[in-house]
Design a protein around this motif. Structure first.
Motif, mmCIF file in Angstrom:
data_model
loop_
_atom_site.group_PDB
_atom_site.id
_atom_site.type_symbol
_atom_site.label_atom_id
_atom_site.label_comp_id
_atom_site.label_asym_id
_atom_site.label_seq_id
_atom_site.Cartn_x
_atom_site.Cartn_y
_atom_site.Cartn_z
ATOM 1 N N SER B 224 0.834 -1.202 0.000
ATOM 2 C CA SER B 224 0.000 0.000 0.000
ATOM 3 C C SER B 224 0.871 1.255 0.000
ATOM 4 O O SER B 224 0.485 2.287 -0.548
ATOM 5 C CB SER B 224 -0.988 -0.021 1.164
ATOM 6 O OG SER B 224 -0.462 0.623 2.282
ATOM 7 N N GLU B 225 2.067 1.157 0.608
ATOM 8 C CA GLU B 225 2.981 2.308 0.578
ATOM 9 C C GLU B 225 3.529 2.532 -0.831
ATOM 10 O O GLU B 225 3.696 3.666 -1.274
ATOM 11 C CB GLU B 225 4.140 2.104 1.561
ATOM 12 C CG GLU B 225 3.733 2.397 2.993
ATOM 13 C CD GLU B 225 4.771 1.957 4.004
ATOM 14 O OE1 GLU B 225 5.902 1.604 3.600
ATOM 15 O OE2 GLU B 225 4.444 1.964 5.206
ATOM 16 N N ILE B 226 3.828 1.431 -1.516
ATOM 17 C CA ILE B 226 4.303 1.537 -2.901
ATOM 18 C C ILE B 226 3.230 2.197 -3.766
ATOM 19 O O ILE B 226 3.488 3.141 -4.510
ATOM 20 C CB ILE B 226 4.655 0.136 -3.469
ATOM 21 C CG1 ILE B 226 5.916 -0.392 -2.796
ATOM 22 C CG2 ILE B 226 4.810 0.180 -4.987
ATOM 23 C CD1 ILE B 226 6.282 -1.809 -3.176
ATOM 24 N N PHE B 227 2.001 1.715 -3.593
ATOM 25 C CA PHE B 227 0.871 2.262 -4.357
ATOM 26 C C PHE B 227 0.726 3.755 -4.053
ATOM 27 O O PHE B 227 0.606 4.585 -4.965
ATOM 28 C CB PHE B 227 -0.397 1.493 -3.982
ATOM 29 C CG PHE B 227 -1.630 1.959 -4.708
ATOM 30 C CD1 PHE B 227 -1.819 1.681 -6.045
ATOM 31 C CD2 PHE B 227 -2.611 2.682 -4.029
ATOM 32 C CE1 PHE B 227 -2.958 2.106 -6.704
ATOM 33 C CE2 PHE B 227 -3.749 3.114 -4.683
ATOM 34 C CZ PHE B 227 -3.924 2.826 -6.024
ATOM 35 N N ALA B 228 0.771 4.088 -2.767
ATOM 36 C CA ALA B 228 0.611 5.486 -2.364
ATOM 37 C C ALA B 228 1.744 6.331 -2.946
ATOM 38 O O ALA B 228 1.527 7.460 -3.390
ATOM 39 C CB ALA B 228 0.592 5.596 -0.843
ATOM 40 N N TYR B 229 2.951 5.769 -2.976
ATOM 41 C CA TYR B 229 4.087 6.537 -3.506
ATOM 42 C C TYR B 229 3.890 6.827 -4.989
ATOM 43 O O TYR B 229 4.179 7.924 -5.461
ATOM 44 C CB TYR B 229 5.400 5.776 -3.266
ATOM 45 C CG TYR B 229 6.603 6.651 -3.494
ATOM 46 C CD1 TYR B 229 6.944 7.629 -2.566
ATOM 47 C CD2 TYR B 229 7.376 6.542 -4.642
ATOM 48 C CE1 TYR B 229 8.017 8.471 -2.767
ATOM 49 C CE2 TYR B 229 8.453 7.375 -4.865
ATOM 50 C CZ TYR B 229 8.771 8.335 -3.920
ATOM 51 O OH TYR B 229 9.832 9.181 -4.136
ATOM 52 N N TYR B 230 3.393 5.811 -5.706
ATOM 53 C CA TYR B 230 3.110 6.010 -7.136
ATOM 54 C C TYR B 230 2.068 7.113 -7.327
ATOM 55 O O TYR B 230 2.232 8.012 -8.145
ATOM 56 C CB TYR B 230 2.569 4.726 -7.767
ATOM 57 C CG TYR B 230 3.601 3.647 -8.038
ATOM 58 C CD1 TYR B 230 4.957 3.955 -8.084
ATOM 59 C CD2 TYR B 230 3.216 2.329 -8.255
ATOM 60 C CE1 TYR B 230 5.895 2.976 -8.341
ATOM 61 C CE2 TYR B 230 4.151 1.346 -8.511
ATOM 62 C CZ TYR B 230 5.492 1.668 -8.553
ATOM 63 O OH TYR B 230 6.408 0.699 -8.812
ATOM 64 N N ILE B 231 0.978 7.011 -6.571
ATOM 65 C CA ILE B 231 -0.165 7.905 -6.795
ATOM 66 C C ILE B 231 0.099 9.316 -6.245
ATOM 67 O O ILE B 231 -0.137 10.316 -6.931
ATOM 68 C CB ILE B 231 -1.442 7.325 -6.146
ATOM 69 C CG1 ILE B 231 -1.753 5.944 -6.703
ATOM 70 C CG2 ILE B 231 -2.630 8.263 -6.354
ATOM 71 C CD1 ILE B 231 -1.996 5.889 -8.187
ATOM 72 N N ASP B 232 0.614 9.379 -5.028
ATOM 73 C CA ASP B 232 0.769 10.693 -4.364
ATOM 74 C C ASP B 232 1.708 11.630 -5.121
ATOM 75 O O ASP B 232 1.634 12.843 -4.947
ATOM 76 C CB ASP B 232 1.288 10.507 -2.932
ATOM 77 C CG ASP B 232 0.270 9.805 -2.048
ATOM 78 O OD1 ASP B 232 -0.867 9.598 -2.529
ATOM 79 O OD2 ASP B 232 0.610 9.447 -0.909
ATOM 80 N N ASN B 233 2.602 11.054 -5.904
ATOM 81 C CA ASN B 233 3.563 11.904 -6.609
ATOM 82 C C ASN B 233 3.065 12.391 -7.969
ATOM 83 O O ASN B 233 3.789 13.062 -8.691
ATOM 84 C CB ASN B 233 4.886 11.165 -6.769
ATOM 85 C CG ASN B 233 5.666 11.195 -5.473
ATOM 86 O OD1 ASN B 233 5.882 12.262 -4.909
ATOM 87 N ND2 ASN B 233 6.051 10.033 -4.973
#
Lengths: 355, 323
Positions: B224-233
């Motif tokens: 979920s952190e990887i996903f968030a990193y992709y999306i949040d940026n």
């Protein structure tokens, strides 16, 4: 007539939706569009592509691919589909999809059934025919390739090889092409035949033998593999099998492909059992033709069986069901009239090989 | 007056992603694809792929308008032929080096280099094709990256990765992501990405060690952190207006998604994968939030048409995943 409908139109220049009025004329196969109460134009059904999402219809014109006409009406959507169908503008994929999931699945299951049948009943004879078409130079090439690689990792026992050659020279192995014999130093109880006529015997299997009949049986068995081109047939069979499997699973997921792959491997194992049986029977015939006691074959199996209690040698693992094979041998021996002659020469060469 | 205008255009807009795809529909498409691929001895594959992508795009909606994938089997088939030709050319050169010139080491080196060198070309081609064939409300996406530039950068970053014994690979990955994303256009909306290798490395180191310590349980939170990193940026700008993306996915959410997907797939011998795939897509779009003031009714067409599918097929051929 309800062929006139309100719609939404995107003109492909801006993302702003525009109001449109659409009239479908299913006699002339045309769409009459009036956009935002001003611009009017005609789209021909033959230029149109569409997506259906429930009742929602998204229509695009291949000449202005960015423009979208969006209509939300069940009746109109059905009418449009019928008109497109009449116009032969619906591709095979969409037609199949519109049959519904249960019909599609039924077609798929039937087709799969046919392929499975073909796999078991049509493929093996085709593979054999293909093998027959391959020139013998191919057998030699494959055999040499394998032997070169094998000898890089294993050492030849030159003395025993010489004796084994003498031993084989005393026998009629029913071979059409010359056979070559090699003994390699190894603790593994194993022997194999290559399509180029190369028969490799591991030293450990010789040490376990008690009588020369067993060695004749072994050579007879391996020579039959060569005589009947089992390796090449196997290769063709496996190739054809893998092609079928990869064709069937080209667009399906990994789990099924893995299952199918294993099924194919198991199947090729049972196929190889068929070859083993043929080699056993032909080997037995070689024993009898050379007037050697055919029970040598049974003794050979027993030796190998004993060995398998310690660790599973390759010759057994790829030749499973030893008991079945032994029973088969007993059956043939009891049904056949044969003659045994004592053979001092074979016996004495065998003694040399043993020591 | 001017104040009023700015206030008006700076108003927060609503962006609502939805994914409507259904497992049963997707499964039907897969079966028809399979049937047609089989009876054409595999030749239908590019068309099957186009059908599949078209369904997934068409089921994705933003504010109730659907995305559209305009790529065709014909385009992808041409790309596929090019890939095959490339493959044959490499193999012939390899055989010549091996058998005629008799330099086995050079031959193997050549083989590796050839397949390695195609990666940046494939990334470029894939983005260019995929973006140009994607549209929303009749406005095309586009990719404006420069091929020579990404090829040069790619090899530079690979060189750094080699001399740092792999540590730089975190920067390699994020630099590629940044470069490709900042060259995406949707009409007159520009994309950008703030990812950087350092954060990415730390995120993954932390995820890796916590996953080991917790015997794998943390892997869902790592995901979920990887996903968030992709999306949040991800950011979008149009003149003064902008949109910021953020992830609402949680570790628990990933846990449920992945475990249920695994069970669905395993207990149906893989046939349930269509349903699992649709759940994944829905999960992704349910968990992407966009905030900002770009008015999506006012986007203008800017990108040219482009129909070369070489990269698309190269990525598929070598099974490189575009995350």
């Amino acid at each position: 007539m309800k062929n006139t409908i309100d719609a939404k139109y995107y003109d492909g220049q801006s993302s702003a939706p525009l109001k449109a009025i659409v009239v479908l004329n299913d006699r002339t196969n045309e769409f009459h569009l009036q956009i935002a109460g001003e611009i009017s134009f005609v789209w021909l059904l033959k230029d149109l592509q569409f997506e259906q999402y429930g009742h929602i219809l998204e229509v695009r014109n291949t000449n202005y691919s960015d423009a979208i006409l969006k209509i939300d009406d069940k009746y109109f959507s059905e009418k449009f589909y019928a008109a497109m169908k009449q116009n032969n503008s619906i591709d095979i994929h969409t037609r199949l999809l519109n049959l519904g999931l249960s019909k599609i699945t039924a077609i798929a299951v039937c087709l799969l059934g046919l392929i499975v049948l073909a796999y078991f009943y049509v493929l093996p004879p085709i593979a054999e025919k293909t093998a027959a078409l391959l020139p013998e130079s191919f057998d030699n090439e494959i055999g040499n390739l394998f032997m070169d690689a094998f000898l890089r990792k294993n050492n030849i026992d030159t003395t025993k090889t010489k004796y084994l050659e003498q031993f084989a020279a005393e026998l009629d192995l029913k071979n059409r092409n010359p056979l070559r014999f090699t003994v390699v130093k190894s603790k593994e109880v194993n022997a194999f035949a290559l399509p180029n006529g190369q028969i490799v015997v591991f030293s450990a299997i010789l040490e376990n033998m008690e009588s020369f009949e067993e060695l004749v049986a072994l050579l007879g068995h391996e020579a039959s593999h060569v005589n009947y081109r089992h390796s090449i047939k196997m290769l063709c069979r496996n190739l054809a099998g893998y092609m079928t499997v990869s064709l069937i699973f080209s667009d399906v997921n990994g789990v099924m492909a893995l299952l199918a792959d294993n099924a194919q491997r198991l199947h090729s194992l049972s196929y190889s059992r068929g070859f083993e049986q043929e080699a056993d029977e032909q080997g037995l015939e070689i024993l009898m033709n050379n007037k050697v006691d055919p029970n040598g074959m049974v003794k050979l199996f027993e030796q190998l069986e004993k060995e398998s209690n310690i660790y599973i040698p390759k010759i057994i693992s790829s030749h499973p069901l030893t008991k079945e094979r032994k029973d088969n041998m007993h059956k043939i021996i009891s049904e056949t009239v044969y003659e045994i002659k004592s053979n001092d020469k074979l016996n004495s060469i065998f003694e040399y090989i043993k020591n | 007056m001017e104040n009023l205008m700015t206030q008006n255009t700076n108003q927060k807009k609503n962006y609502d992603f939805e994914f409507f795809g259904k497992g049963s529909e997707y499964f039907a498409i897969m079966i028809v694809n399979w049937l047609l691929t089989l009876v054409t001895l595999g030749l239908y594959y590019p068309w099957a792929r186009a059908k599949r992508l078209r369904y997934v795009y068409g089921q994705t909606a933003l504010n109730n308008e659907r995305f559209h994938f305009a790529g065709t089997g014909k385009e992808m088939f041409r790309g596929f032929i090019k890939i095959i030709l490339f493959y044959i050319a490499v193999m012939i050169s390899y055989m010549v080096l091996l058998k005629v010139v008799k330099l086995p080491l050079l031959a193997i080196l050549f083989l590796y280099l050839a397949f390695f060198a195609i990666i940046p070309f494939a990334i470029h081609g894939s983005f260019r094709y995929r973006m140009s064939r994607t549209s929303y409300r009749g406005i095309r996406f586009g990719y404006r990256g420069n091929r020579n530039e990404i090829v040069k950068k790619f090899f530079k970053w690979v060189f750094f990765t080699i001399i740092t014994f792999g540590i730089y690979s975190a920067w390699l990955q994020m630099n590629i992501r940044k470069y490709t994303h900042q060259n995406i256009r949707y009409g007159d909306v520009e994309f950008s990405n703030n990812a950087n290798g350092g954060d990415w490395l730390l995120l993954n180191l932390k995820g890796y060690f916590l996953t080991i310590i917790t015997l794998g349980i943390y892997s869902f939170w790592w995901q979920s952190e990887i996903f968030a990193y992709y999306i949040d940026n991800m950011r979008m700008t149009k003149g003064e207006q902008r949109i910021k993306c953020s992830s609402t996915a949680t570790g628990g959410g990933f846990f449920e998604l992945l475990i249920v997907n695994f069970l669905i797939t395993a207990f149906t011998l893989g046939f349930g994968k269509a349903w699992a795939d649709m759940r994944t897509q829905k999960f992704i779009f349910d968990n992407v939030k966009m905030e900002g003031d770009i008015n999506i009714d006012e986007i203008h067409q800017t990108e040219d048409e482009y129909t070369n599918a070489f990269g698309e097929d190269a990525m598929d051929f070598f099974e490189i995943d575009l995350a």
